[in-house]
Design a protein around this motif. Structure first.
Motif, mmCIF file in Angstrom:
data_model
loop_
_atom_site.group_PDB
_atom_site.id
_atom_site.type_symbol
_atom_site.label_atom_id
_atom_site.label_comp_id
_atom_site.label_asym_id
_atom_site.label_seq_id
_atom_site.Cartn_x
_atom_site.Cartn_y
_atom_site.Cartn_z
ATOM 1 N N LEU A 17 63.283 -7.393 -15.726
ATOM 2 C CA LEU A 17 63.870 -6.424 -16.841
ATOM 3 C C LEU A 17 62.908 -6.068 -17.819
ATOM 4 O O LEU A 17 62.689 -4.551 -18.010
ATOM 5 C CB LEU A 17 64.954 -6.851 -17.534
ATOM 6 C CG LEU A 17 66.362 -7.135 -16.743
ATOM 7 C CD1 LEU A 17 67.379 -7.783 -17.640
ATOM 8 C CD2 LEU A 17 66.875 -6.011 -15.996
ATOM 9 N N ALA A 18 62.047 -6.837 -18.425
ATOM 10 C CA ALA A 18 61.233 -6.326 -19.432
ATOM 11 C C ALA A 18 59.975 -5.729 -18.825
ATOM 12 O O ALA A 18 59.639 -4.790 -19.590
ATOM 13 C CB ALA A 18 60.687 -7.728 -20.176
ATOM 14 N N GLU A 19 59.397 -6.048 -17.631
ATOM 15 C CA GLU A 19 58.257 -5.462 -17.090
ATOM 16 C C GLU A 19 58.734 -3.921 -16.623
ATOM 17 O O GLU A 19 57.880 -2.913 -16.748
ATOM 18 C CB GLU A 19 57.548 -6.127 -16.212
ATOM 19 C CG GLU A 19 56.935 -7.429 -16.724
ATOM 20 C CD GLU A 19 55.906 -7.119 -17.310
ATOM 21 O OE1 GLU A 19 55.112 -6.107 -17.120
ATOM 22 O OE2 GLU A 19 55.456 -8.026 -18.339
ATOM 23 N N LEU A 20 59.750 -3.824 -16.255
ATOM 24 C CA LEU A 20 60.358 -2.485 -15.542
ATOM 25 C C LEU A 20 60.406 -1.663 -16.674
ATOM 26 O O LEU A 20 59.934 -0.368 -16.704
ATOM 27 C CB LEU A 20 61.752 -2.623 -14.908
ATOM 28 C CG LEU A 20 61.727 -3.099 -13.497
ATOM 29 C CD1 LEU A 20 63.190 -3.528 -13.407
ATOM 30 C CD2 LEU A 20 61.071 -2.128 -12.476
ATOM 31 N N ALA A 21 61.107 -2.196 -17.918
ATOM 32 C CA ALA A 21 61.034 -0.973 -19.332
ATOM 33 C C ALA A 21 59.673 -0.693 -19.508
ATOM 34 O O ALA A 21 59.400 0.322 -20.049
ATOM 35 C CB ALA A 21 61.925 -2.014 -20.201
ATOM 36 N N ALA A 22 58.834 -1.741 -19.516
ATOM 37 C CA ALA A 22 57.420 -1.636 -20.206
ATOM 38 C C ALA A 22 56.643 -0.680 -19.231
ATOM 39 O O ALA A 22 55.903 0.238 -19.783
ATOM 40 C CB ALA A 22 56.599 -2.853 -20.260
ATOM 41 N N ALA A 23 57.225 -0.361 -17.990
ATOM 42 C CA ALA A 23 56.374 0.443 -17.103
ATOM 43 C C ALA A 23 57.016 1.769 -17.168
ATOM 44 O O ALA A 23 56.723 2.860 -16.432
ATOM 45 C CB ALA A 23 56.527 0.063 -15.551
ATOM 46 N N GLY A 24 58.131 1.948 -18.040
ATOM 47 C CA GLY A 24 58.745 3.178 -17.983
ATOM 48 C C GLY A 24 60.227 3.653 -17.299
ATOM 49 O O GLY A 24 60.547 4.512 -17.469
ATOM 50 N N HIS A 25 60.442 2.565 -16.650
ATOM 51 C CA HIS A 25 61.599 2.526 -15.785
ATOM 52 C C HIS A 25 62.967 2.273 -16.667
ATOM 53 O O HIS A 25 62.650 1.643 -17.840
ATOM 54 C CB HIS A 25 61.545 1.738 -14.570
ATOM 55 C CG HIS A 25 60.386 2.188 -13.803
ATOM 56 N ND1 HIS A 25 60.333 3.350 -12.881
ATOM 57 C CD2 HIS A 25 59.385 1.564 -13.620
ATOM 58 C CE1 HIS A 25 59.122 3.134 -12.368
ATOM 59 N NE2 HIS A 25 58.614 2.075 -12.654
ATOM 60 N N THR A 26 64.011 2.476 -16.215
ATOM 61 C CA THR A 26 65.381 2.104 -16.851
ATOM 62 C C THR A 26 65.991 1.008 -15.828
ATOM 63 O O THR A 26 66.635 1.304 -14.775
ATOM 64 C CB THR A 26 66.450 3.387 -16.921
ATOM 65 O OG1 THR A 26 65.542 4.282 -17.722
ATOM 66 C CG2 THR A 26 67.418 2.549 -17.653
ATOM 67 N N PRO A 27 65.768 -0.147 -16.362
ATOM 68 C CA PRO A 27 66.569 -1.437 -15.662
ATOM 69 C C PRO A 27 68.065 -1.285 -15.829
ATOM 70 O O PRO A 27 68.595 -0.950 -16.902
ATOM 71 C CB PRO A 27 65.983 -2.631 -16.334
ATOM 72 C CG PRO A 27 65.397 -2.072 -17.357
ATOM 73 C CD PRO A 27 65.118 -0.700 -17.598
ATOM 74 N N LEU A 28 68.828 -1.705 -14.893
ATOM 75 C CA LEU A 28 70.173 -1.691 -14.954
ATOM 76 C C LEU A 28 70.516 -3.044 -14.438
ATOM 77 O O LEU A 28 70.760 -3.532 -13.202
ATOM 78 C CB LEU A 28 70.828 -0.506 -13.864
ATOM 79 C CG LEU A 28 70.434 0.984 -14.035
ATOM 80 C CD1 LEU A 28 71.232 1.688 -12.923
ATOM 81 C CD2 LEU A 28 70.914 1.302 -15.442
ATOM 82 N N PRO A 29 70.977 -3.934 -15.346
ATOM 83 C CA PRO A 29 71.142 -5.224 -15.185
ATOM 84 C C PRO A 29 72.483 -5.472 -14.439
ATOM 85 O O PRO A 29 73.526 -4.875 -14.631
ATOM 86 C CB PRO A 29 71.239 -5.918 -16.614
ATOM 87 C CG PRO A 29 70.703 -5.087 -17.514
ATOM 88 C CD PRO A 29 70.907 -3.737 -16.891
ATOM 89 N N PHE A 30 72.504 -6.283 -13.468
ATOM 90 C CA PHE A 30 73.612 -6.905 -12.517
ATOM 91 C C PHE A 30 73.656 -8.360 -12.383
ATOM 92 O O PHE A 30 72.615 -8.680 -11.918
ATOM 93 C CB PHE A 30 73.979 -5.932 -11.119
ATOM 94 C CG PHE A 30 74.909 -6.661 -10.544
ATOM 95 C CD1 PHE A 30 76.284 -5.724 -10.732
ATOM 96 C CD2 PHE A 30 75.014 -7.443 -9.559
ATOM 97 C CE1 PHE A 30 77.290 -6.160 -9.924
ATOM 98 C CE2 PHE A 30 76.211 -7.790 -8.758
ATOM 99 C CZ PHE A 30 77.324 -7.119 -8.955
ATOM 100 N N SER A 31 74.649 -9.045 -13.058
ATOM 101 C CA SER A 31 74.580 -10.384 -12.981
ATOM 102 C C SER A 31 75.896 -11.001 -12.257
ATOM 103 O O SER A 31 76.010 -12.035 -12.473
ATOM 104 C CB SER A 31 74.387 -10.941 -14.143
ATOM 105 O OG SER A 31 75.334 -10.341 -15.326
ATOM 106 N N GLY A 32 76.444 -10.171 -11.606
ATOM 107 C CA GLY A 32 77.731 -10.688 -11.040
ATOM 108 C C GLY A 32 77.574 -11.048 -9.703
ATOM 109 O O GLY A 32 76.486 -11.498 -9.399
ATOM 110 N N ASP A 33 78.513 -11.254 -8.829
ATOM 111 C CA ASP A 33 78.490 -11.877 -7.342
ATOM 112 C C ASP A 33 78.106 -10.684 -6.631
ATOM 113 O O ASP A 33 78.700 -9.503 -6.547
ATOM 114 C CB ASP A 33 79.856 -12.204 -7.073
ATOM 115 C CG ASP A 33 79.854 -13.142 -5.758
ATOM 116 O OD1 ASP A 33 78.823 -12.948 -4.783
ATOM 117 O OD2 ASP A 33 80.768 -13.959 -5.476
ATOM 118 N N VAL A 34 76.800 -10.859 -5.757
ATOM 119 C CA VAL A 34 76.367 -9.667 -4.895
ATOM 120 C C VAL A 34 77.108 -9.364 -3.851
ATOM 121 O O VAL A 34 76.916 -8.559 -3.056
ATOM 122 C CB VAL A 34 74.907 -10.077 -4.728
ATOM 123 C CG1 VAL A 34 73.970 -10.001 -5.924
ATOM 124 C CG2 VAL A 34 74.589 -11.382 -4.069
#
Length: 282
Positions: A17-34
């Motif tokens: 998440l942190a590296e995506l944001a640092a690269a200019g992307h917008t991370p969308l966290p999903f932590s539920g049951d895939v």
């Protein structure tokens, strides 16, 4: 890009998440049951998926292989029902099994030796076939030994060695003379590999190794002694019959995408983990 990240609260996920944001992307966290309908709906909002969620304990997988296939393969299938164009799967170097070569390239035959690795190989296959059908542009990142960054998995070599040196864990078992070599890579370098895979411009499917620093258990124990100023206690055990002496990652394919390991020097890996260990066990 908007990037859906499954397993976003995990050890690797938080750093991705942190590296995506640092690269200019917008991370969308999903932590539920895939495997849930919410997971299927999630990719519709994203330009890419980084699929990290899954079960990853080798020993546990022998006890409940069906559950490992259900989560690791079933979750991947579920996300691929309505995927965005880009799909990056967290896989494992365990898919190679006991490779007959010291340095492993991606064309090395897969021979998983446990249900966990076999479930990841099956997930790779699903992604590869989906890419062949034109549904996605897919990448499977085959992670070698991820370390550093405050890892809390005491089954990992560097984490266990630091825990033994601090006194939080008992003496560390060392099998044989400790000279067997494995490939280690810092979790931050792993996260940057996921960013590179998301930004990959080619279509189709690619399996890619992620490793950085070959080192033996004896090397790790030496680094712990240098960094911590104390030695980790060890118990010597007989070597495992048939143990592979060297497993190194050929990372030419990943480096061709512009990726370079910057945090995976062995002492740096241990220093980072030791700092986390002393916070846990002053």
């Amino acid at each position: 890009m908007r990037v859906l990240v499954t397993g976003s609260t995990g050890y690797v996920g938080r750093v991705v998440l942190a590296e995506l944001a640092a690269a200019g992307h917008t991370p969308l966290p999903f932590s539920g049951d895939v495997r849930s309908s919410d997971a299927v709906a999630g990719p519709g909002e994203a330009d890419a998926v980084v699929h990290l969620a899954g079960l990853a304990r080798v020993r546990d997988s022998f006890d409940d292989p069906v559950r490992y296939y259900d989560v690791n393969v079933g979750g991947t299938v579920n996300l691929l029902r309505s995927p965005p164009r880009r799909f990056v799967l967290a896989s494992t170097a365990g898919v190679y099994g006991a490779a007959g070569v010291a340095t492993i390239a991606e064309d090395c035959p897969r021979a998983p030796a446990n249900p966990y690795a076999a479930s990841k190989a099956a997930a790779e296959d699903v992604l590869a076939w989906a890419a062949a059908a034109g549904r996605v542009s897919g990448v499977a990142l085959r992670l070698f030994n991820v370390a550093g960054g405050g890892d809390v998995d005491d089954t990992r070599v560097i984490t266990r060695a630091c825990g033994a040196a601090s006194g939080r864990l008992p003496a560390m078992d060392v099998f044989g003379d400790g000279s067997a070599v494995r490939d280690f890579v810092h979790v931050r370098d792993v996260a940057r590999a996921f960013v590179a895979a998301v930004e990959r411009e080619e279509d189709g499917y690619a399996a890619v190794n992620v490793g950085a620093t070959p080192a033996s258990v004896a090397d790790v124990l030496g680094a712990v002694a240098r960094v911590a100023g104390r030695e980790a206690p060890v118990v010597r055990r007989p070597a495992h019959p048939g143990e592979v002496r060297e497993l190194r990652a050929d990372t030419a394919r990943l480096r061709a995408w512009g990726w370079r390991a910057t945090d995976s020097d062995l002492d740096a890996l241990v220093r980072d983990q030791w700092a986390a260990e002393t916070r846990r066990h002053p």
